[in-house]
Design an enzyme around this catalytic site. Structure first.
Site, PDB file in Angstrom:
ATOM      1  N   ASP A 342       0.810  -1.226   0.000  1.00 16.91           N
ATOM      2  CA  ASP A 342       0.000   0.000   0.000  1.00 16.91           C
ATOM      3  C   ASP A 342       0.841   1.274   0.000  1.00 16.91           C
ATOM      4  OD1 ASP A 342       0.812  -0.929   2.573  1.00 16.91           O
ATOM      5  OD2 ASP A 342      -0.445   0.617   3.485  1.00 16.91           O
ATOM      6  N   GLU A 343       0.249   2.325  -0.501  1.00 15.92           N
ATOM      7  CA  GLU A 343       0.684   3.703  -0.296  1.00 15.92           C
ATOM      8  C   GLU A 343       2.150   3.989  -0.636  1.00 15.92           C
ATOM      9  OE1 GLU A 343      -2.309   5.552   2.951  1.00 15.92           O
ATOM     10  OE2 GLU A 343      -0.492   4.673   3.795  1.00 15.92           O
ATOM     11  N   ASN A 344       2.621   3.445  -1.726  1.00  9.69           N
ATOM     12  CA  ASN A 344       3.938   3.838  -2.216  1.00  9.69           C
ATOM     13  C   ASN A 344       3.762   5.142  -2.979  1.00  9.69           C
ATOM     14  OD1 ASN A 344       6.337   4.108  -3.642  1.00  9.69           O
ATOM     15  ND2 ASN A 344       5.806   2.498  -5.106  1.00  9.69           N
TER      16      ASN A 344
END
Lengths: 736, 736
Positions: A342-344
């Site tokens: 997630d959330e790179n």
């Protein structure tokens, strides 16, 4: 004086007959907080509710001579669970079960009144049989299951069935046939942002087992900490954890403890983003550039989307991942391994020329495409080491193999879309218990509503869900109150039939499971006065502060960080008002419900009182008036408590600098209460409110809506309702 | 309504000026329990009291920007302690010390307002320098110590000095020069009879460090369990512990944690008696006879003097002990190793012909002589592995080397006798905190009274003492309430000057240290409502039960086992009334003190009222009358609460079978209270009591003296005093 000698006479009389039989008036003890009536004993106080229950009228009497016999083969989990069952029931009832300390395979007394049998040892894998049948007659308790896991679930039910009457403790006679609706019933615990000790994890496992959860998902790595010992790459935990990590021996201990309770440990290694802590010791695995790869990296003390991300174009990185995940695959026995995803934010990829060149050369136009490349290679590594890959929504991209498990945090639609394409999924959206939502909000979050268009095969791909305990605002001091008892309601959503969704009954049973959770070590209740005493100081009466915080809730969703202008860190003291306040104010909820019912009663009487009702209206109205009176009295009781509370709390606030931030909120509560009392007075007397009154009431309400100390006053909607009703009632009268 | 608009005006006024300044009456909040007045800020709320304090009038203001700088060399303990200091003060005050998360050797900002320096790393051995000097000025806090251990002690003082006023949090300016009176200040924790997890041990270490204790003595083996992993003889822990033992990794973790807090871990292996658990796996080391040596042995589930005892005449036993103690000597770094030596009943020795023959052949006529033979050989083994031997009184026999340390449980005379003969000793007699004595009982137990005839050298041989937490009646549920806060007073006895023995001031400061202990994790207070809720059940108001248990104490010394006719075991549920009740009832103590003072006031007025006082008697008497009135009002407040409590508690008792055992006690409390009220009424009115009244009062008192549910009613002596006074006052009147 007569009373005294009456007492005395009884006293010595009882000494003669040897038993207490004084005819004291049995009026219910009065406390500050009105307690609901004792429930009818025939009502089940179990959570999660079983699939099928046939209650009969008898009672199995518990005696201190009670023992348990386990039939069948060597199903080691049952012996431990049965021993714990005896001790926990003994602790609750005081029955001194001395005959049997530990239930063991060496027990030879087969005539025990409590009989357990199961056919085989369960495998701790997704979809294993957890069904059981529990039959209680006046003579025996019989628990039969296919696997020892089923027997564990049955014992969790049985212990919650223990009840009391004048003759002692008993279990009601019944037949329960039970099995879970979903096979994946879990909780994610973020041990990276704040670390939790082995003992705390073990306690959570005890609590999860009580509500029949079967997965503990440990979010082991993130920007804020790398929490597991790596013997192949010790710099990971040595430099990435501030010394706060699980040794491999610790983790084996946790895994064993979980296995004994029928709970899988699913580890998460969040990659390629959320991984700063990996690079303190190994900057060369990051996507940083230059001779030092962007080093020195530091353990993140704040939170949010962070830039350091793993380098997906270096072969050395994959060689490292191969060695590392081989090590972790050997340590963690579960079939699944979670790789996050997630959330790179992609910043390091954009600024690294090697990575940009690789993307061009390999036709990977976006960061998503590059992450997909990374994920596929990582999945191949996990697969080589015998693991299935699990990840957040982000790993669900074109062409990913169907063996993966997708955990949806983004929304239910993502879940159904994946299932329609043949992917396995679990739901976490709607179960983020760090966001301070109420229990019923999570409880009614149904993973598989009837309305969703999925065929039978697709429905099967929705394996269940996980509550998510992200730990930005949670440490060992407030952890229990964030997880419990709310998670028991989520556990029921995953275990019980979809039709079980009576919110009032859920809250009623939540008190019972809450008591058991407390007995097993949860401090969700007991830590409140601890925190209040710390806030109030030595020699202060904490009751006014308690009355105040009892109607507050911490601001919802992500507002807390915004309100303190992001001045938070790992070191932020989680001992303030927003931390002692629990996510789901019982008092405020009950008051809101009371207000709604009161306004309905008022309206019914007003409508009926106009002479429009049919025959029998008088008798009916007389009953209604009584109800209305009771409702009004309960409301005015509370409103008067709150109205006077500010004055009671003021001295304590003035002696404690850190309580300054709540002075205005405390005053608001008193003003809201005063406004509520005035609204009721006008409603009942049918007096029109003035424009000035409405203006002032509006100002008070608007003012009270502003959060203070990162909390909201949760009786506010009820006061708004009353003010509105007082206004419109006056309107109505004017129109007539 | 006027009040409402006054409030409202203030409310919006404050919104404008941005600060709270409403002129609410600042009357003290009223609670059920009268709270003592807030202490004068110049009074030190520290425990143990430092040796020397010079208070000045200024204040060092704590700001959220505060940091700590550690000067000098690499004294690793200080960095950890300073980091914990910042976090604990942050948790208490809410000050968000974000500038500095961990205090480390890399810190370069030398201008910190809090400065610590020490010359060298302390050695964790008996007699190491623990002195420090703490200087607080309005600008800086300076802590100087010879060793890092001294700095730790100074930080414990500093954190307790944090206070508050209208302007925020501060530390009063002062100079403290401090060092311990005794170098051995410890507690024994029996982990054999009930096991305590690593986390619980670590928590105790945090709490011990706060009160400057420096020894944790772990009673690791006994009849009921062998609690340490042995890699050389794994059957010891595998078969002797029910799986409840510390691995060597656990123990190294505990030792490291203790070292960081300046606390020695002294292990005890109780031999030759109290050793049944050793023989489950190794019956051949016992003194049992026959082919099986008396096997099978079983882990003892009860307690007392047990017969299995080590065989002192077999060379294989000494070979085993050599290997085993080599292993343990390597695991435990402390200079001392405790070999127990107590309560060998000698039965197995008497019935073993080989042993009898050995005794005859070697001229060892008694079991004491044989044990002495065993002890000498064991001491030689320990000495070979670099350890000094420690043991209970029993090891102090003719000819034993002077390097041993004797721990006296039998009495102080034994202590002085040993010292006079040149032996080193510590005192535990009078510090048995499992016996439910009051805090002042332990507090006033002085190891070295002036009256004792010892010369200066002999006095030096009394190295200090240890509180003993034997765990027959203690498990993780009630452990904290048995150790804390009482042990803080014992810690003061060992640290502070002998002249510090003001009981009233000790109890006053105990509340402050109790608050800190709670903040650091002690559940001595918070676990009480947990246990009450379990006893009372869901939806019950626990206040009447709390009012009741608040005046109870568990029966003292060894009566509890006698009262339940020894029907106890390791599995006995420690969740009853006797377990929730704390050893030292604050309410009862305050009521007893109040009664004593009231009767003195009454007598003074009676004496003065007779016209015998000198000039100025009227003014004086008017003050006395006011005091008397206040005393009477406080007493009658409580007596009325207790008088009505039985009726309030009755419904809860009737709904809970396990509360049946307290019904009579609850009634007794109400009757005692009624009797007390009547006595006061007669005393104040000067009315003679009747013979019938005295008879009935006597019956009530006698009846109430019988313990119920293994507890005593602790206001009873006060009621007896009142009844006696009412009787003699009437006598006096009759004589006039």
């Amino acid at each position: 004086m007569l009373r005294f000698y009456t007492l005395l006479f009884s006293y010595f009389a009882l000494a003669v007959v040897g038993s207490i039989s004084i005819a004291f008036a049995q009026k219910t003890a009065q406390s500050n907080i009105p307690t609901p009536p004792i429930q009818n004993l025939s009502t089940l106080n179990v959570m999660p509710l079983p699939q099928e229950v046939k209650l009969t009228a008898g009672k199995f009497r518990l005696a201190s001579t009670a023992t348990v016999y386990v039939g069948g083969g060597g199903h080691s989990r049952v012996y431990g669970a049965a021993s714990r069952f005896l001790r926990q029931v003994s602790d609750r009832t005081g029955l001194n079960f001395m005959t049997e300390g530990y239930v063991t395979p060496q027990d030879t007394v087969k005539s025990s009144p409590i009989q357990i049998s199961c056919r085989r040892a369960g495998k701790l894998v997704l979809g294993e049989d957890e069904s059981y049948t529990l039959t209680v007659t006046p003579q025996t308790i019989t628990l039969v299951a296919e696997t020892d896991l089923g027997a564990l679930r049955g014992l969790a039910t049985l212990q919650q069935l223990v009840a009391a009457d004048d003759d002692g403790y008993y279990v009601p006679t019944l037949v329960i046939t039970d099995k879970p609706r979903f096979p994946w019933r879990g909780i994610l615990l973020d041990v990276s942002r704040h670390f939790f000790s082995v003992d705390i994890i073990k306690k959570q496992l005890d609590l999860l087992a009580l509500v029949k959860m079967n997965v503990l998902h440990l979010h082991l790595t993130d920007d804020q900490g790398f929490r597991i010992e790596s013997k192949t790459h010790p710099k990971l935990h040595e430099m990435g954890s501030d010394g706060q990590f699980y040794t491999q021996a610790d983790m084996r201990d946790i895994i064993k403890y979980a296995d004994e309770r029928g709970i899988r440990i699913v580890p998460e290694f969040d990659l390629p983003g959320h991984s700063t802590s990996w690079y303190i010791g190994h900057p060369e695995f990051s996507s940083g550039t230059g001779a030092t790869f962007g080093a020195p990296y530091q353990i993140d003390r704040k939170w949010g989307r962070n830039s350091p991300v793993m380098n997906p174009v270096k072969e050395e990185v994959y060689q490292f991942l191969d060695v590392f995940f081989k090590e972790m695959s050997e340590l963690f026995p579960d079939e699944y391994m979670h790789i996050g995803g997630d959330e790179n934010n992609g910043v390091q990829w954009t600024t690294n020329p090697d990575i940009q060149a690789f993307m061009k050369a390999n036709n990977l136009p976006t960061k998503e495409a590059l992450q997909n490349h990374f994920s596929k290679r990582l999945q191949a590594i996990l697969s080589k080491h015998g693991k299935r890959t699990m990840g957040w929504d982000e790993i669900f991209v074109e062409g990913v193999p169907k063996t993966i498990m997708i955990q949806s945090w983004q929304g239910k639609e993502a879940l159904y879309k994946a299932a329609r394409q043949g992917y396995s999924t679990i739901l976490s959206h709607g179960y983020y218990i760090d966001l301070n939502q109420s229990t019923d909000f999570h409880y009614l979050n149904e993973p598989l509503p009837d309305s969703i268009k999925l065929n039978a095969d697709e429905r099967k791909l929705i394996y269940g869900g996980e509550a998510c305990m992200w730990s930005e605002w949670v440490n060992s001091g407030n952890l229990d109150s964030r997880i419990w008892p709310r998670t028991a309601a989520i556990a029921e959503r995953f275990w019980s039939a979809a039709s079980v969704r009576d919110v009032e009954d859920m809250y009623r049973r939540l008190d019972y499971i809450g008591a058991w959770l407390e007995q097993l070590g949860s401090q969700h209740e007991s830590n409140v006065p601890v925190m209040l005493r710390r806030l109030a100081g030595v020699n202060e009466d904490i009751q006014p502060l308690k009355t105040f915080v009892d109607v507050l809730e911490t601001v919802k969703e992500y507002r807390r960080g915004q309100l303190i202008r992001f001045a938070y860190s790992t070191f932020y003291p989680l001992t303030g008002i927003a931390d002692v306040v629990r996510p789901d104010s019982r008092t405020a909820r009950q008051f809101r419900n009371l207000t709604t019912r009161y306004l309905v009663s008022l309206k019914e009487i007003a409508d009926g009182g106009g002479g429009r009702s049919a025959s029998g209206a008088i008798a009916q109205d007389s009953g209604k008036t009584e109800i209305l009176t009771a409702q009004r009295e309960a409301m005015t009781y509370w409103l008067n408590v709150w109205k006077s509370n500010h004055e009671r709390l003021l001295p304590t606030m003035q002696r404690n600098p850190r309580l300054k931030e709540i002075e205005e909120h405390s005053l608001s509560l008193s003003l809201l209460a005063q406004t509520g009392l005035e609204a009721i007075d006008r409603l009942e007397r049918g007096v029109a409110v003035t424009a000035q009154w409405r203006h002032v009431a509006g100002l008070i309400i608007e003012r009270a809506k502003q959060p203070k100390a990162q909390t909201d006053i949760m009786i506010l909607p009820a006061i708004e309702q009353l003010v509105k009703a007082a206004g419109s009632s006056a309107e109505g009268k004017r129109q007539k």
